[in-house]
Scaffold this motif. Structure first.
Motif, PDB file in Angstrom:
ATOM      1  N   GLN A 238       0.829  -1.215   0.000  1.00 42.03           N
ATOM      2  CA  GLN A 238       0.000   0.000   0.000  1.00 42.03           C
ATOM      3  C   GLN A 238       0.860   1.261   0.000  1.00 42.03           C
ATOM      4  OE1 GLN A 238      -2.937  -0.213   3.220  1.00 42.03           O
ATOM      5  NE2 GLN A 238      -3.205  -2.387   2.785  1.00 42.03           N
ATOM      6  N   PRO A 239       1.331   1.712  -1.172  1.00 41.88           N
ATOM      7  CA  PRO A 239       2.025   2.998  -1.232  1.00 41.88           C
ATOM      8  C   PRO A 239       1.067   4.119  -0.832  1.00 41.88           C
ATOM      9  CG  PRO A 239       1.539   2.179  -3.443  1.00 41.88           C
ATOM     10  CD  PRO A 239       1.187   1.088  -2.493  1.00 41.88           C
ATOM     11  N   PHE A 240      -0.200   3.899  -1.068  1.00 42.19           N
ATOM     12  CA  PHE A 240      -1.313   4.711  -0.555  1.00 42.19           C
ATOM     13  C   PHE A 240      -2.480   3.728  -0.523  1.00 42.19           C
ATOM     14  CE2 PHE A 240      -0.716   5.232  -5.077  1.00 42.19           C
ATOM     15  CZ  PHE A 240      -1.972   5.029  -5.630  1.00 42.19           C
ATOM     16  N   THR A 241      -3.416   3.908   0.405  1.00 39.20           N
ATOM     17  CA  THR A 241      -4.335   2.786   0.660  1.00 39.20           C
ATOM     18  C   THR A 241      -5.293   2.513  -0.501  1.00 39.20           C
ATOM     19  OG1 THR A 241      -6.017   4.107   1.794  1.00 39.20           O
ATOM     20  CG2 THR A 241      -4.230   3.179   3.158  1.00 39.20           C
ATOM     21  N   ARG A 242      -5.590   3.538  -1.322  1.00 34.64           N
ATOM     22  CA  ARG A 242      -6.483   3.276  -2.471  1.00 34.64           C
ATOM     23  C   ARG A 242      -5.838   2.305  -3.457  1.00 34.64           C
ATOM     24  NH1 ARG A 242     -11.701   3.572  -1.907  1.00 34.64           N
ATOM     25  NH2 ARG A 242     -12.046   3.628  -4.154  1.00 34.64           N
ATOM     26  N   MET A 243      -4.514   2.195  -3.388  1.00 37.57           N
ATOM     27  CA  MET A 243      -3.823   1.286  -4.307  1.00 37.57           C
ATOM     28  C   MET A 243      -4.258  -0.164  -4.052  1.00 37.57           C
ATOM     29  SD  MET A 243      -1.713   1.396  -6.870  1.00 37.57           S
ATOM     30  CE  MET A 243      -1.760  -0.125  -7.804  1.00 37.57           C
ATOM     31  N   ALA A 244      -4.555  -0.494  -2.805  1.00 35.70           N
ATOM     32  CA  ALA A 244      -5.029  -1.858  -2.513  1.00 35.70           C
ATOM     33  C   ALA A 244      -6.365  -2.102  -3.216  1.00 35.70           C
ATOM     34  CB  ALA A 244      -5.176  -2.047  -1.007  1.00 35.70           C
ATOM     35  N   HIS A 245      -7.236  -1.087  -3.210  1.00 36.84           N
ATOM     36  CA  HIS A 245      -8.531  -1.212  -3.899  1.00 36.84           C
ATOM     37  C   HIS A 245      -8.320  -1.348  -5.404  1.00 36.84           C
ATOM     38  CE1 HIS A 245     -11.199   0.068  -0.450  1.00 36.84           C
ATOM     39  NE2 HIS A 245     -10.008   0.394  -0.008  1.00 36.84           N
ATOM     40  N   LYS A 246      -7.455  -0.489  -5.937  1.00 38.07           N
ATOM     41  CA  LYS A 246      -7.178  -0.540  -7.393  1.00 38.07           C
ATOM     42  C   LYS A 246      -6.648  -1.915  -7.788  1.00 38.07           C
ATOM     43  CE  LYS A 246      -5.402   4.155  -8.395  1.00 38.07           C
ATOM     44  NZ  LYS A 246      -6.323   4.674  -9.386  1.00 38.07           N
ATOM     45  N   ALA A 247      -5.701  -2.423  -6.995  1.00 37.38           N
ATOM     46  CA  ALA A 247      -5.039  -3.686  -7.343  1.00 37.38           C
ATOM     47  C   ALA A 247      -6.031  -4.840  -7.269  1.00 37.38           C
ATOM     48  CB  ALA A 247      -3.856  -3.929  -6.407  1.00 37.38           C
ATOM     49  N   HIS A 248      -6.863  -4.836  -6.225  1.00 39.81           N
ATOM     50  CA  HIS A 248      -7.784  -5.966  -6.102  1.00 39.81           C
ATOM     51  C   HIS A 248      -8.856  -5.929  -7.194  1.00 39.81           C
ATOM     52  CE1 HIS A 248      -9.219  -9.494  -4.244  1.00 39.81           C
ATOM     53  NE2 HIS A 248     -10.432  -9.004  -4.063  1.00 39.81           N
ATOM     54  N   ARG A 249      -9.324  -4.724  -7.500  1.00 44.59           N
ATOM     55  CA  ARG A 249     -10.298  -4.586  -8.593  1.00 44.59           C
ATOM     56  C   ARG A 249      -9.695  -5.108  -9.896  1.00 44.59           C
ATOM     57  NH1 ARG A 249     -10.684   0.713  -8.917  1.00 44.59           N
ATOM     58  NH2 ARG A 249     -11.799   0.750  -6.952  1.00 44.59           N
ATOM     59  N   HIS A 250      -8.445  -4.745 -10.132  1.00 43.69           N
ATOM     60  CA  HIS A 250      -7.771  -5.179 -11.356  1.00 43.69           C
ATOM     61  C   HIS A 250      -7.636  -6.697 -11.385  1.00 43.69           C
ATOM     62  CE1 HIS A 250      -5.013  -4.855 -14.775  1.00 43.69           C
ATOM     63  NE2 HIS A 250      -4.339  -5.836 -14.191  1.00 43.69           N
ATOM     64  N   LEU A 251      -7.241  -7.275 -10.245  1.00 45.67           N
ATOM     65  CA  LEU A 251      -7.045  -8.725 -10.200  1.00 45.67           C
ATOM     66  C   LEU A 251      -8.369  -9.450 -10.442  1.00 45.67           C
ATOM     67  CD1 LEU A 251      -4.771 -10.734  -9.762  1.00 45.67           C
ATOM     68  CD2 LEU A 251      -5.336 -10.767  -7.325  1.00 45.67           C
ATOM     69  N   LEU A 252      -9.431  -8.984  -9.786  1.00 45.83           N
ATOM     70  CA  LEU A 252     -10.742  -9.613  -9.983  1.00 45.83           C
ATOM     71  C   LEU A 252     -11.169  -9.529 -11.446  1.00 45.83           C
ATOM     72  CD1 LEU A 252     -12.734  -8.318  -6.863  1.00 45.83           C
ATOM     73  CD2 LEU A 252     -12.015 -10.672  -7.284  1.00 45.83           C
ATOM     74  N   GLN A 253     -11.061  -8.330 -12.019  1.00 43.57           N
ATOM     75  CA  GLN A 253     -11.509  -8.141 -13.406  1.00 43.57           C
ATOM     76  C   GLN A 253     -10.669  -8.964 -14.374  1.00 43.57           C
ATOM     77  OE1 GLN A 253     -11.382  -3.867 -13.577  1.00 43.57           O
ATOM     78  NE2 GLN A 253     -13.540  -3.631 -13.014  1.00 43.57           N
ATOM     79  N   SER A 254      -9.375  -9.042 -14.113  1.00 47.15           N
ATOM     80  CA  SER A 254      -8.491  -9.789 -15.026  1.00 47.15           C
ATOM     81  C   SER A 254      -8.829 -11.273 -15.026  1.00 47.15           C
ATOM     82  CB  SER A 254      -7.022  -9.579 -14.649  1.00 47.15           C
ATOM     83  OG  SER A 254      -6.706 -10.284 -13.464  1.00 47.15           O
ATOM     84  N   GLN A 255      -9.476 -11.738 -13.941  1.00 49.98           N
ATOM     85  CA  GLN A 255      -9.844 -13.154 -13.856  1.00 49.98           C
ATOM     86  C   GLN A 255     -11.333 -13.369 -14.143  1.00 49.98           C
ATOM     87  OE1 GLN A 255      -7.213 -15.248 -13.539  1.00 49.98           O
ATOM     88  NE2 GLN A 255      -6.145 -13.271 -13.580  1.00 49.98           N
ATOM     89  N   GLY A 256     -11.978 -12.291 -14.650  1.00 50.95           N
ATOM     90  CA  GLY A 256     -13.378 -12.413 -15.052  1.00 50.95           C
ATOM     91  C   GLY A 256     -14.374 -12.391 -13.906  1.00 50.95           C
ATOM     92  N   HIS A 257     -13.959 -11.859 -12.740  1.00 51.61           N
ATOM     93  CA  HIS A 257     -14.874 -11.769 -11.591  1.00 51.61           C
ATOM     94  C   HIS A 257     -15.523 -10.386 -11.530  1.00 51.61           C
ATOM     95  CE1 HIS A 257     -13.591 -15.458  -9.378  1.00 51.61           C
ATOM     96  NE2 HIS A 257     -12.485 -15.261 -10.065  1.00 51.61           N
ATOM     97  N   ALA A 258     -16.678 -10.308 -10.861  1.00 50.12           N
ATOM     98  CA  ALA A 258     -17.299  -9.015 -10.590  1.00 50.12           C
ATOM     99  C   ALA A 258     -16.404  -8.247  -9.618  1.00 50.12           C
ATOM    100  CB  ALA A 258     -18.674  -9.228  -9.965  1.00 50.12           C
ATOM    101  N   ALA A 259     -16.322  -6.932  -9.814  1.00 53.07           N
ATOM    102  CA  ALA A 259     -15.420  -6.143  -8.963  1.00 53.07           C
ATOM    103  C   ALA A 259     -16.137  -4.884  -8.485  1.00 53.07           C
ATOM    104  CB  ALA A 259     -14.149  -5.803  -9.731  1.00 53.07           C
ATOM    105  N   ASP A 260     -17.363  -5.069  -7.952  1.00 49.42           N
ATOM    106  CA  ASP A 260     -18.080  -3.901  -7.417  1.00 49.42           C
ATOM    107  C   ASP A 260     -17.398  -3.436  -6.131  1.00 49.42           C
ATOM    108  OD1 ASP A 260     -19.757  -5.251  -5.034  1.00 49.42           O
ATOM    109  OD2 ASP A 260     -19.609  -6.595  -6.770  1.00 49.42           O
TER     110      ASP A 260
END
Ligand code: COA
Length: 391
Positions: A238-260
């Motif tokens: 977490q270089p800044f805490t929103r980065m954790a949200h960005k990264a997880h959203r990206h990982l979910l989407q890249s694997q075809g999961h919903a990322a609400d």
């Protein structure tokens, strides 16, 4: 092969600095809308070291309770991970070893790879324990994040240390195999030896982080790792805490999961409370995320947690750990809340003075001003030697 031997994190302790700057104060200086900091990057404040604090004093403060509880007898190795090293040759961990009065029959070494090195230290430590389960390894990750004044990176500074005791039959987190790896030669963040502040291409570093997260996850799954849905939570760098949200959203989407937003928040929300106040602590940041998660109200006993460690330049590793039943009685939640809440908030002028402070490099005797109220301090630099002392 790990076999049936459980190896992992037995104890975890966090320390940070004497001072802090709020993002309200930074925004008042540079005219940014406070929403950019509180919401856009997810930061409330950042730790600022006193003149007599550095990676060693923070590291010793984090490690002292760990060594105090376990004793030093079984610790034969100290691995110190940092980006903000204080010497080109000598390992910072030797100063910690000395301050804590540890036995001479110890190996001490320093590791570097931007924000990733703490994770390398953890896995090297686990390998040493698998080789000889009677031994424990003290892993320390300690960093001061510094960018140039008025650089966009200024809002993502911070400083902290974590100390982790790695051993067999761990009390907190049992590490699992496999892990997933990713390396790419990229100049998203770096710090040449002649600079005290990092150089960064912010947007490039975010894109590189997301690509590395996806790459490490791909290797993890190809090597037979768990599926995304099995994890209760994810600790990201977490270089800044929103980065954790960005990264997880990206990982979910890249694997075809919903990322609400709810799904993402449920996965990473428990890991950001401490980092939102501390700021970026490079090697320590992901493990401070773990500390926040373990210290949170939810009972995570037996639940798998995913870890994504990223260090610019770049190296990433995805790995999993299971939270050990009974872990809550071993936590240091009170200490962690205290080290964050006891920091003194400084005004902008004082922050910039601290940011600009450095010891002359003329080989003279330069005592440090007495500022920290932490357990260890840098007494000064005398004849090019950094001298540390208990306060
Ligand atoms: N309310 C809510 N959100 C706001 C806002 C407001 N008033 N104003 C801006 N934002 C949002 C932006 O939309 C952006 O979010 P997004 O990335 O989801 O679109 C976020 O706040 C940051 O704004 P941005 O304009 O990108 O900020 P910046 O140019 O100052 O740079 C960093 C931000 C993180 C890139 C910069 O601080 C940096 O370089 N840090 C060091 C490097 C680093 O931490 N890299 C991370 C990977 S290792």
């Amino acid at each position: 092969m790990q076999g049936d031997l459980a190896v992992g994190i037995h104890d975890l302790s966090v320390s940070t600095t004497q001072f802090a700057l709020t993002h309200e104060t930074l925004a008042a200086h540079n005219g940014a809308d406070i929403g950019k900091y509180h919401v856009g990057i997810g930061q409330r404040s950042m730790s600022v070291p006193a003149a007599d604090e550095d990676i060693v004093t923070m590291a010793a403060a984090a490690a002292a309770p760990v060594v105090g509880r376990a004793g030093a007898d079984r610790i034969r190795t100290i691995v110190f991970a940092t980006e903000s090293s204080i010497d080109q040759a000598k390992a910072a961990g030797i100063y910690v070893h000395s301050l804590l009065g540890m036995p001479s029959a110890t190996r001490v070494v320093e590791l570097k790879q931007a924000c990733y090195a703490g994770t390398a230290a953890l896995h090297f430590a686990a390998a040493l324990v698998r080789q000889d389960p009677s031994q424990q390894v003290l892993v320390i990750a300690s960093d001061v994040s510094r960018y140039e004044p008025d650089d966009p990176g200024e809002a993502t500074q911070g400083a902290a240390a974590v100390a982790m005791l790695v051993g067999a039959d761990p009390a907190l987190v049992r590490l699992e195999e496999p892990t997933g790896l990713f390396t790419a030669d990229i100049m998203d963040f770096w710090r040449p030896n002649y600079r005290t502040t990092a150089l960064v291409d912010g947007q490039e570093s975010i894109a590189a982080y997301l690509q590395a997260a996806e790459g490490a996850w791909k290797d993890y799954t190809e090597r037979g790792g768990r599926s995304l849905g099995e994890f209760r939570a994810f600790c990201y760098h977490q270089p800044f805490t929103r980065m954790a949200h960005k990264a997880h959203r990206h990982l979910l989407q890249s694997q075809g999961h919903a990322a609400d937003e709810d799904t993402v928040d449920r996965a990473v929300g428990g890991t950001t409370a401490y980092n939102a106040d501390i700021g970026n602590s490079y090697t320590a940041s992901m493990y401070i995320g773990l500390a926040a998660l373990l210290d949170s109200a939810e009972d995570l006993a037996g639940r798998p947690v995913g870890f994504l460690s990223y260090g610019s330049g770049s190296v990433a590793e995805f790995f999993a750990g299971t939270i050990v039943p009974g872990y809550r009685s071993e936590l240091r939640s009170g200490l962690h809340r205290d080290v964050i809440s006891r920091r003194r908030i400084v005004d902008f002028t004082r922050y910039r003075e601290l940011h600009a402070f450095s010891f002359p490099a003329d080989g003279g005797d330069h005592p440090a001003p007495r500022e920290t109220t932490g357990p260890y301090r840098l007494a000064g630099v005398f004849g090019h030697k950094r001298i540390y002392e208990p306060r």
